[in-house]
Write a protein that holds these residues in place. Structure first.
Motif, PDB file in Angstrom:
ATOM      1  N   PRO A  60     -90.978 -81.565  16.824  1.00  0.00           N
ATOM      2  CA  PRO A  60     -89.907 -81.145  17.737  1.00  0.00           C
ATOM      3  C   PRO A  60     -90.005 -79.658  18.047  1.00  0.00           C
ATOM      4  O   PRO A  60     -90.359 -78.853  17.188  1.00  0.00           O
ATOM      5  CB  PRO A  60     -88.634 -81.472  16.960  1.00  0.00           C
ATOM      6  CG  PRO A  60     -89.040 -81.449  15.524  1.00  0.00           C
ATOM      7  CD  PRO A  60     -90.457 -81.924  15.499  1.00  0.00           C
ATOM      8  N   GLU A  81     -90.535 -84.144  27.494  1.00  0.00           N
ATOM      9  CA  GLU A  81     -89.192 -84.621  27.183  1.00  0.00           C
ATOM     10  C   GLU A  81     -89.307 -85.933  26.413  1.00  0.00           C
ATOM     11  O   GLU A  81     -89.907 -86.893  26.898  1.00  0.00           O
ATOM     12  CB  GLU A  81     -88.378 -84.854  28.453  1.00  0.00           C
ATOM     13  CG  GLU A  81     -88.049 -83.589  29.218  1.00  0.00           C
ATOM     14  CD  GLU A  81     -87.182 -83.868  30.434  1.00  0.00           C
ATOM     15  OE1 GLU A  81     -86.638 -85.000  30.535  1.00  0.00           O
ATOM     16  OE2 GLU A  81     -87.047 -82.974  31.290  1.00  0.00           O
ATOM     17  N   SER A  95     -80.624 -76.565  29.192  1.00  0.00           N
ATOM     18  CA  SER A  95     -79.973 -77.151  28.029  1.00  0.00           C
ATOM     19  C   SER A  95     -78.457 -77.091  28.175  1.00  0.00           C
ATOM     20  O   SER A  95     -77.908 -76.195  28.832  1.00  0.00           O
ATOM     21  CB  SER A  95     -80.385 -76.421  26.750  1.00  0.00           C
ATOM     22  OG  SER A  95     -79.705 -76.961  25.633  1.00  0.00           O
ATOM     23  N   GLN A 151     -78.702 -81.906  25.358  1.00  0.00           N
ATOM     24  CA  GLN A 151     -79.835 -82.132  26.259  1.00  0.00           C
ATOM     25  C   GLN A 151     -80.735 -80.900  26.320  1.00  0.00           C
ATOM     26  O   GLN A 151     -80.260 -79.769  26.413  1.00  0.00           O
ATOM     27  CB  GLN A 151     -79.324 -82.449  27.672  1.00  0.00           C
ATOM     28  CG  GLN A 151     -78.338 -83.590  27.753  1.00  0.00           C
ATOM     29  CD  GLN A 151     -78.963 -84.927  27.436  1.00  0.00           C
ATOM     30  OE1 GLN A 151     -80.173 -85.092  27.510  1.00  0.00           O
ATOM     31  NE2 GLN A 151     -78.135 -85.898  27.086  1.00  0.00           N
ATOM     32  N   TYR A 152     -82.045 -81.153  26.273  1.00  0.00           N
ATOM     33  CA  TYR A 152     -83.059 -80.130  26.547  1.00  0.00           C
ATOM     34  C   TYR A 152     -84.005 -80.735  27.574  1.00  0.00           C
ATOM     35  O   TYR A 152     -84.651 -81.758  27.312  1.00  0.00           O
ATOM     36  CB  TYR A 152     -83.827 -79.752  25.284  1.00  0.00           C
ATOM     37  CG  TYR A 152     -82.978 -79.102  24.206  1.00  0.00           C
ATOM     38  CD1 TYR A 152     -82.715 -77.735  24.231  1.00  0.00           C
ATOM     39  CD2 TYR A 152     -82.437 -79.865  23.179  1.00  0.00           C
ATOM     40  CE1 TYR A 152     -81.937 -77.139  23.241  1.00  0.00           C
ATOM     41  CE2 TYR A 152     -81.659 -79.279  22.186  1.00  0.00           C
ATOM     42  CZ  TYR A 152     -81.413 -77.919  22.224  1.00  0.00           C
ATOM     43  OH  TYR A 152     -80.640 -77.331  21.250  1.00  0.00           O
ATOM     44  N   TRP A 158     -90.354 -81.982  22.748  1.00  0.00           N
ATOM     45  CA  TRP A 158     -91.324 -82.079  21.661  1.00  0.00           C
ATOM     46  C   TRP A 158     -92.646 -81.487  22.133  1.00  0.00           C
ATOM     47  O   TRP A 158     -92.905 -81.389  23.330  1.00  0.00           O
ATOM     48  CB  TRP A 158     -91.510 -83.539  21.244  1.00  0.00           C
ATOM     49  CG  TRP A 158     -90.392 -84.038  20.364  1.00  0.00           C
ATOM     50  CD1 TRP A 158     -89.063 -84.109  20.673  1.00  0.00           C
ATOM     51  CD2 TRP A 158     -90.515 -84.520  19.027  1.00  0.00           C
ATOM     52  NE1 TRP A 158     -88.351 -84.614  19.617  1.00  0.00           N
ATOM     53  CE2 TRP A 158     -89.214 -84.886  18.589  1.00  0.00           C
ATOM     54  CE3 TRP A 158     -91.594 -84.714  18.161  1.00  0.00           C
ATOM     55  CZ2 TRP A 158     -88.975 -85.406  17.317  1.00  0.00           C
ATOM     56  CZ3 TRP A 158     -91.355 -85.235  16.889  1.00  0.00           C
ATOM     57  CH2 TRP A 158     -90.055 -85.560  16.482  1.00  0.00           C
ATOM     58  N   SER A 193     -84.547 -79.696  19.582  1.00  0.00           N
ATOM     59  CA  SER A 193     -84.056 -81.044  19.322  1.00  0.00           C
ATOM     60  C   SER A 193     -82.632 -80.993  18.795  1.00  0.00           C
ATOM     61  O   SER A 193     -82.237 -80.038  18.121  1.00  0.00           O
ATOM     62  CB  SER A 193     -84.969 -81.741  18.303  1.00  0.00           C
ATOM     63  OG  SER A 193     -84.550 -83.053  18.054  1.00  0.00           O
ATOM     64  N   GLY A 194     -81.867 -82.022  19.106  1.00  0.00           N
ATOM     65  CA  GLY A 194     -80.501 -82.112  18.621  1.00  0.00           C
ATOM     66  C   GLY A 194     -79.682 -83.067  19.451  1.00  0.00           C
ATOM     67  O   GLY A 194     -80.219 -83.835  20.259  1.00  0.00           O
ATOM     68  N   ARG A 247     -80.399 -89.186  25.937  1.00  0.00           N
ATOM     69  CA  ARG A 247     -80.593 -87.875  25.319  1.00  0.00           C
ATOM     70  C   ARG A 247     -82.028 -87.442  25.573  1.00  0.00           C
ATOM     71  O   ARG A 247     -82.961 -88.242  25.471  1.00  0.00           O
ATOM     72  CB  ARG A 247     -80.323 -87.934  23.819  1.00  0.00           C
ATOM     73  CG  ARG A 247     -80.548 -86.600  23.111  1.00  0.00           C
ATOM     74  CD  ARG A 247     -80.472 -86.758  21.605  1.00  0.00           C
ATOM     75  NE  ARG A 247     -79.162 -87.155  21.162  1.00  0.00           N
ATOM     76  CZ  ARG A 247     -78.864 -87.449  19.894  1.00  0.00           C
ATOM     77  NH1 ARG A 247     -79.812 -87.415  18.967  1.00  0.00           N
ATOM     78  NH2 ARG A 247     -77.638 -87.795  19.561  1.00  0.00           N
ATOM     79  N   SER A 248     -82.204 -86.171  25.888  1.00  0.00           N
ATOM     80  CA  SER A 248     -83.533 -85.628  26.122  1.00  0.00           C
ATOM     81  C   SER A 248     -83.748 -84.419  25.227  1.00  0.00           C
ATOM     82  O   SER A 248     -82.988 -83.448  25.287  1.00  0.00           O
ATOM     83  CB  SER A 248     -83.697 -85.230  27.594  1.00  0.00           C
ATOM     84  OG  SER A 248     -84.963 -84.662  27.815  1.00  0.00           O
ATOM     85  N   ASN A 249     -84.769 -84.477  24.382  1.00  0.00           N
ATOM     86  CA  ASN A 249     -85.185 -83.355  23.545  1.00  0.00           C
ATOM     87  C   ASN A 249     -86.604 -82.949  23.925  1.00  0.00           C
ATOM     88  O   ASN A 249     -87.335 -83.736  24.538  1.00  0.00           O
ATOM     89  CB  ASN A 249     -85.150 -83.730  22.066  1.00  0.00           C
ATOM     90  CG  ASN A 249     -83.726 -83.822  21.505  1.00  0.00           C
ATOM     91  OD1 ASN A 249     -83.537 -84.174  20.357  1.00  0.00           O
ATOM     92  ND2 ASN A 249     -82.728 -83.529  22.313  1.00  0.00           N
TER      93      ASN A 249
END
Length: 654
Positions: free
Chosen positions: A57, A30, A81, A64-65, A46, A60-61, A42-44
């Motif tokens: 990534p 994360e 998500s 939340q992921y 990678w 991503s955006g 915010r968590s994306n």
């Protein structure tokens, strides 16, 4: 380079939840940051190779992921998500890049866990229950009348929690769903808490979990066991029955053993857990770390099943060790940290596979980056998430301090941050920053609050006085039923040591702290007029009123007090900062979230009104919508620091 500014809070990024692929070649993690438009984290997701290459990534955006979890064969990745609004469970096929939402869930899931055969995903989710009601005979309002809303009827012991608000009827229950999509099956039921991680048996027929299924669980603050639930029959069986809390079950690679953490119920305010292992049927329980005496955060089996990785906090630093099934402990040469951005608390996470450990590295100058250590002990840093910011901003250097307590000669750890471009021939104002808990630990860890204070020309010092964790239970329990007490002396010793270095203006001393640190700050200004100004954040001011209004009142009344609070009123009053309010002359600001249920804002209001009655310069800052974790929103972290600095600047010598 210019010093850090408040808006730089939104530029920070850090790594969390690292996961190594089953073949040991890749890492998914994360990448957490702050969104300046939504004022939220915010968590994306990678990914990168284990050697640090191909950093890119994955998901991503602006949404939340979270919680990436590889399937046992490494070909799929489950995650959570909010891409479609509410938080839902998804699976991504890594070769094709195709993604599917595999269930329609009515609440946010957590604790994702793949079955070994890859056919199922287990998770926990809040499940509503019929609320308790008391029938009353209310007349119907006349047509068109505007009567008040219906009252809320509450009869549970635990009816609200800090950050969670007032509870709805229901509990987190355990579910499974086919990993290629389908209808979730609820495995547990009843008014019992089912929390923590979920672990599958080797044959994918059962789930091992921790909880407290005792009828009186609401009053049992330090009790809990490990259970299994059969996914076909839904039969639940207990594997442990220690006195205390069993948690964090982990299954050995061969499926024959379960490791877990055991926190004994000693009636002391601070207890350290220990690592146990047992057969998968609950027999032959063995303690592996009886002499470690440190807070253990996480356990994970090694690939060969001959030892267990664990992280623990020692002298304010989070470390990783391996313990064999015969109890031999070997500490690795790595330090975890970087995940507590506000204040310099010990933190950090790790994961292990294929003889390698990927971890969030500790650094007093930056939030968490990922590093990897191999079997030969060689460490390689994998990410540099804040490199762009540090090219533009100067960072306060951090130094460690050595001192002995004037009370009993005990060693006390402390650290000091010096302003950028520090000149030892000059005199600087000093801020003493005090940690909460009180059973917690600061360390030489990155802290945006400390850095922002230092950027404004303050020397900032923080310490682990008696009562702090990471030094053993005996040190922590020196304040058992005796808090605040000589921890005050330890903190004054820290100020003396820094002041003796010759670069502190002794007329420009300031003090602040939050939670337990706020309690100690209020205690300090009641004991001395040494400080020009103080900021008391989210404090306990009156132990009697606190215990009977805080969300965790069953725990506080059982472990922080020797008896019910109304039977020991004199003792509680002698340790309440409110008892010293008549001595206070220091200008004192109070700062608390308006929906703080851990140290309710009524504590702040008592102290504020008492100071006003005594004509002490005072102010009250109320953070709307904020709970005990005031800085959960980035702008609140900025507000907190800005108010502290403005109050200190107001009373500093120009």
């Amino acid at each position: 380079m210019t010093p850090l500014t408040l808006t730089d809070v939104f530029a920070l990024e850090y790594a969390a939840e690292p996961q190594i692929s089953p073949d040991g070649r890749q890492v998914v993690y994360e990448r957490r940051s702050y969104d300046v438009m939504s004022d939220a984290s915010r968590s994306n997701l990678w990914q990168l190779n284990i050697d640090g290459s191909a950093h890119q990534p994955l998901l991503s955006g602006a949404v939340q992921y979270r919680q990436p979890r590889f399937s046992p064969d490494g070909e799929r990745l489950a995650y959570l998500s909010s891409v479609e609004g509410s938080t839902q469970l998804y699976v991504r096929w890594l070769t094709s890049g195709n993604t599917a939402r595999i269930a329609d869930l009515t609440a946010s899931p957590s604790s994702l866990s793949w079955s070994p055969d890859g056919h199922w995903l287990a998770f926990s989710m809040f499940t509503p229950a019929k609320p308790s009601r008391l029938a009353i005979d209310m007349p119907q309002p006349p047509k068109g009348a505007d009567w008040a809303d219906s009252a809320t009827y509450i009869d549970s012991v635990r009816y609200r929690s800090d950050g969670g608000g007032y509870h709805k009827s229901g509990q987190r229950q355990i579910y499974i769903v086919p990993s290629d999509g389908g209808t979730p099956t609820q495995l547990t039921s009843g008014d019992y808490p089912h929390g923590g991680g979920l672990v599958w048996s080797a044959d994918s027929s059962q789930i091992i979990f921790a909880g407290d299924r005792h009828s009186d669980w609401q009053m049992r603050s330090r009790q809990g066991d490990i259970f299994t639930v059969d996914i076909t029959t839904k039969k639940i069986s207990a594997l442990t029955n220690h006195s205390g809390v069993e948690s964090s079950p982990a299954l050995s690679p061969n499926g024959k053993l379960v490791a877990y953490l055991q926190l004994p119920d000693s009636n002391m305010s601070h207890v350290n857990p220990t690592v146990f292992v047992m057969n998968v049927d609950g027999s032959d329980k063995r303690e592996l770390t009886p002499t470690l005496d440190r807070p253990i955060n996480k356990i994970q089996w090694s690939d060969n099943g001959k030892s267990i990785y664990l992280s623990f906090v020692d002298h304010g630093t989070t470390k990783v060790a391996l313990v064999t099934l015969k109890g031999k402990l070997t500490t690795l040469d790595v330090e975890l940290g970087g995940q507590s951005l506000g204040r310099p608390y010990a933190s950090g996470d790790f994961t292990a596979a294929d003889g390698k450990v990927v971890f969030t590295g500790a650094d007093s100058h930056s939030p968490a980056d990922l590093s990897v250590v191999n079997t030969r002990g060689k460490i390689k840093q994998l990410t540099q998430l804040n490199q762009d910011l540090w090219r533009q901003r100067s960072v306060a250097p951090v130094q460690s301090l050595e001192l002995k307590s004037s009370v009993d000669g005990r060693a006390i750890d402390a650290w000091v941050a010096l302003p950028p471009n520090f000149d030892a021939t000059k005199r600087y104002p000093l801020i003493l920053e005090i940690h909460g808990g009180p059973h917690a630990a600061y360390g030489a860890n990155f802290s945006m609050e400390v850095q922002l204070m230092a950027a404004q020309g303050y020397v900032v010092v923080w310490a682990n006085p008696r009562g702090s964790s990471s030094y053993g239970s005996e040190f922590a329990n020196l304040i058992h039923h005796n808090y605040p007490s000589e921890d005050y002396n330890d903190l004054m010793d820290v100020v003396d040591v820094v002041q003796a270095k010759g670069y502190i203006d002794e007329e420009q001393l300031f003090v602040t702290g939050g939670s337990g640190g706020g309690t100690l700050t209020a205690w300090i200004v009641g004991k001395t007029d040494r400080f020009r100004a103080a900021v008391v954040a989210k404090p306990v001011i009156n132990w009697m009123s606190f215990t009977l209004t805080a969300d965790m009142y069953p725990y506080f009344s059982q472990y922080w007090m020797s008896a019910k609070p109304w039977t020991i009123a004199d003792h509680l009053w002698q340790h309440s900062p409110l008892s010293l309010v008549g001595n206070v002359t220091t200008p004192t600001m109070l700062l608390t979230g308006e929906v703080d249920y851990r140290t309710p804002i009524s504590e702040t209001e008592q102290y504020y009104q008492a100071l006003q009655l005594n004509h002490v310069d005072t102010a009250m800052v109320r953070i709307p919508g904020a709970s005990h974790g005031i800085t959960a929103r980035p702008s609140n972290l900025m507000q907190k620091v800005a108010y502290i600095l403005a109050w200190f600047d107001k009373y500093s010598e120009q």
